[in-house]
Design a protein around this motif. Sequence first.
Motif, PDB file in Angstrom:
ATOM      1  N   LEU A 208       3.767   5.316  -2.829  1.00 31.92           N
ATOM      2  CA  LEU A 208       3.938   4.943  -3.921  1.00 31.92           C
ATOM      3  C   LEU A 208       4.438   6.054  -4.972  1.00 31.92           C
ATOM      4  CD1 LEU A 208       1.074   2.188  -4.581  1.00 31.92           C
ATOM      5  CD2 LEU A 208       3.163   2.152  -3.232  1.00 31.92           C
ATOM      6  N   VAL A 209       4.202   7.151  -4.837  1.00 32.98           N
ATOM      7  CA  VAL A 209       4.634   8.024  -5.503  1.00 32.98           C
ATOM      8  C   VAL A 209       5.781   9.069  -4.895  1.00 32.98           C
ATOM      9  CG1 VAL A 209       4.163  10.243  -6.987  1.00 32.98           C
ATOM     10  CG2 VAL A 209       2.408   8.524  -6.875  1.00 32.98           C
ATOM     11  N   GLY A 221       8.530  -2.471  -1.497  1.00 31.64           N
ATOM     12  CA  GLY A 221       7.899  -3.522  -1.900  1.00 31.64           C
ATOM     13  C   GLY A 221       6.705  -4.131  -1.050  1.00 31.64           C
ATOM     14  N   GLN A 222       7.045  -4.332   0.191  1.00 30.35           N
ATOM     15  CA  GLN A 222       6.100  -4.874   1.029  1.00 30.35           C
ATOM     16  C   GLN A 222       4.773  -4.034   0.959  1.00 30.35           C
ATOM     17  OE1 GLN A 222       5.600  -6.274   5.690  1.00 30.35           O
ATOM     18  NE2 GLN A 222       7.342  -6.692   4.544  1.00 30.35           N
ATOM     19  N   VAL A 223       5.007  -2.597   1.246  1.00 33.69           N
ATOM     20  CA  VAL A 223       3.918  -1.801   1.396  1.00 33.69           C
ATOM     21  C   VAL A 223       3.142  -1.597   0.180  1.00 33.69           C
ATOM     22  CG1 VAL A 223       3.141   0.440   1.899  1.00 33.69           C
ATOM     23  CG2 VAL A 223       4.946  -0.141   3.099  1.00 33.69           C
ATOM     24  N   LYS A 224       3.799  -1.722  -0.977  1.00 34.35           N
ATOM     25  CA  LYS A 224       3.075  -1.537  -2.358  1.00 34.35           C
ATOM     26  C   LYS A 224       2.282  -2.844  -2.367  1.00 34.35           C
ATOM     27  CE  LYS A 224       3.963  -0.824  -7.328  1.00 34.35           C
ATOM     28  NZ  LYS A 224       2.834  -2.187  -7.846  1.00 34.35           N
ATOM     29  N   PHE A 303       2.557  -1.851   9.803  1.00 33.09           N
ATOM     30  CA  PHE A 303       1.854  -1.089  11.141  1.00 33.09           C
ATOM     31  C   PHE A 303       2.386   0.275  11.013  1.00 33.09           C
ATOM     32  CE2 PHE A 303       1.795  -5.455  12.621  1.00 33.09           C
ATOM     33  CZ  PHE A 303       0.684  -5.762  12.797  1.00 33.09           C
ATOM     34  N   HIS A 304       3.709   0.517  10.635  1.00 27.67           N
ATOM     35  CA  HIS A 304       4.417   1.695  10.937  1.00 27.67           C
ATOM     36  C   HIS A 304       4.140   2.494   9.494  1.00 27.67           C
ATOM     37  CE1 HIS A 304       6.315   0.140  14.220  1.00 27.67           C
ATOM     38  NE2 HIS A 304       6.644   1.485  14.800  1.00 27.67           N
ATOM     39  N   CYS A 305       3.800   1.901   8.530  1.00 24.07           N
ATOM     40  CA  CYS A 305       3.913   2.591   7.115  1.00 24.07           C
ATOM     41  C   CYS A 305       2.470   2.408   6.345  1.00 24.07           C
ATOM     42  CB  CYS A 305       4.547   1.651   6.063  1.00 24.07           C
ATOM     43  SG  CYS A 305       6.438   1.530   6.372  1.00 24.07           S
TER      44      CYS A 305
END
Length: 699
Positions: A208-209, A221-224, A303-305
């Motif tokens: 996120l940073v 966006g999906q990871v956040k 899964f990858h992030c």
Amino acid sequence: MIQNPKRYTITAALPYTNGPIHIGHLAGVYVPSDIYSRYLRLQGRDVLFVCGSDEHGVAISMKAKKEGVSPQEIIDKYDGIIRKSFIDFGISFDNYSRTSSKIHHDTASEFFKKLYDKGDFIEQVTEQLYDAKANQFLADRFVIGTCPKCGHEEAYGDQCEKCGSTLNATDLINPKSTITGEIPVMKSTKHWFLPLDRYDEFLREWILVGHKSDWKPNVYGQVKSWIDGGLEPRAVTRDLDWGIDVPVEGAEGKKLYVWFDAPIGYISASKEWALREGKEWEPYWKNEDTKLVHFIGKDNIVFHCIIFPAMLKAEGSYILPDNVPANEFLNLEGNKLSTSKNWAVWLHEYLEDFPNQQDVLRYALTSNAPETKDNDFTWKDFQARNNNELVAIFGNFINRVVVLTNKYYEGIVPNPSPLTPEGGTLNVTDYDNEVLTELKAYPAVISSSIERYRFREALGELMNVARLGNKYLADEEPWKVIKDNPERVQTQMYVALQIAAALSSLCEPFLPFTAIKLSRILKIESKIDWKTVSETSELIPSGHKIGEAELLFAKIEDEEIQKQIDKLEATKVANKEEIASSLAMTEPQKETIQYEDFAKMDLRVGTILEAEKMPKANKLLILKIDTGIDVRTIVSGIAESFSPEEIVGKRVTVLVNLAPRNLRGVESQGMILMTTNAEGKLVFVNPDVDGVSNGETIS
């Protein structure tokens, strides 16, 4: 973002070996990763590009059960088909491995054991969905139900393919077994969990940073959203009969979760490559000056992030991915690609209808790549891109250059004379120099797009090089000038041939088969690297003899496209007929009754207290049921579908005011309500909902 990396490790998502490869796979993962890897090699970079067959997990077991063969037969069959497709389409892996290999089993087991020994797992006994009829826990794809996030009614136990949410099987609403169609029950089982919540601070800082500005918006966006939603422990083991054994005591019958072992397949594939090539694998995974890039589809982002980076962080000695340029989904003629419905363009079938036209499909998929949103592949668009772009622009320019060079100079690259006869104007004009200068700029322009994972944009710039050549010839008209100023034409053809030579190099990441063919036509024996294109005006020297003209691309006729459209229409019809056939198997409506007839029925919630088989009767069970108003005996013909043990404690719907009936000497005092599902299996009309007690009426 790593600046000036010393080496690159490129991974492409491991395809499940439960079926062949289709255009969605190619567009989303394998063509983009191949473009990137080929480009880096042309820059002289140290690249390791790996992939492999994902041969564990529920999908394999399901396919094996469906085809009535062993999982090993399934993975051997489809591994061969998938490998051939990748070779046929020029996907230039440095190593393509298999997760069923010993080196992978050893690598995954060692990885798990290290985390286990460090105390990085949580061991828990939890309630999991269980299919009593199949005598099996329902992991991942063995269970289907309604997605709690978007309401999609066909979400799997690990993921909703509609909204992309990652799920646990127990999250599903109204789950049912994909094995038997039964409604599962909850049963206790022991598993090991990766506590993702421990890595919340690390993931927030790292993603996120650290990657807010350089990761694609859809990925970030999906990871956040996932992190902001709160991370929870994730099970890394499963109750399955196919996969890698959990390598610790007390884990008999447990396998590693496929999404724990599959990404480790990138590491084991690298080890396998190093052993074969006599090299070291660790620098590609453990040196900070290595850039690791994962190419995946959007359904694999979490899964990858999140999960794999948390695993790598927990292990402690590995680098983390620098970027994960995931693509969105590709649809087909307005509908979602579906393996089960055969709504797909399979790569091996494409080559049967369009032999030696791999680059046409690579071009069409890249120019319409779902980089930022879902895109649609249509056969009409495929035809237009071939005929109006590859044939009319790229192929037309090369054909004119080669034909004219052979016609005027017997295939010899002419020498641009400095002066025209008798003191005329300079034979090399400002326009010639402008064109050659513009040509030198293209490697940097295309590179900029590729380095930012904008492959569609990069391909557009490649086509601009061909447009530059066409415009130059159209402006200069050497076929007219040859009559009055043949010396000027020498310069014109010399310049045009430099553009053609540049195209043979610049097109290689995108159109590798075309690059080989064009190099053969121009008789360029060694690759021209992009640095040479950007620095040198003479890529193909005067006096060099080129070959005869041959078409780079062939026009695709309407009849060929109609054949493909008809094939898809036939698939639609077949799917409708299958649905109609399924409906035809459903019993027709019985004769109409009045409301008063229905109102006479007294339906109550009850619980089966006891169950035993009727002596000398194969179909009958004798049940003791607490109806809330009494405990009564009911004889039910369900013995061929259920064992007595599995239905004790089952909540049922009972018709309590049915006249008693004597069955084999036992008085049956009512009836339990049953129905059949879509597969024709007998199921309870089940009132199992919170807050309902025995004896409550159903209306």
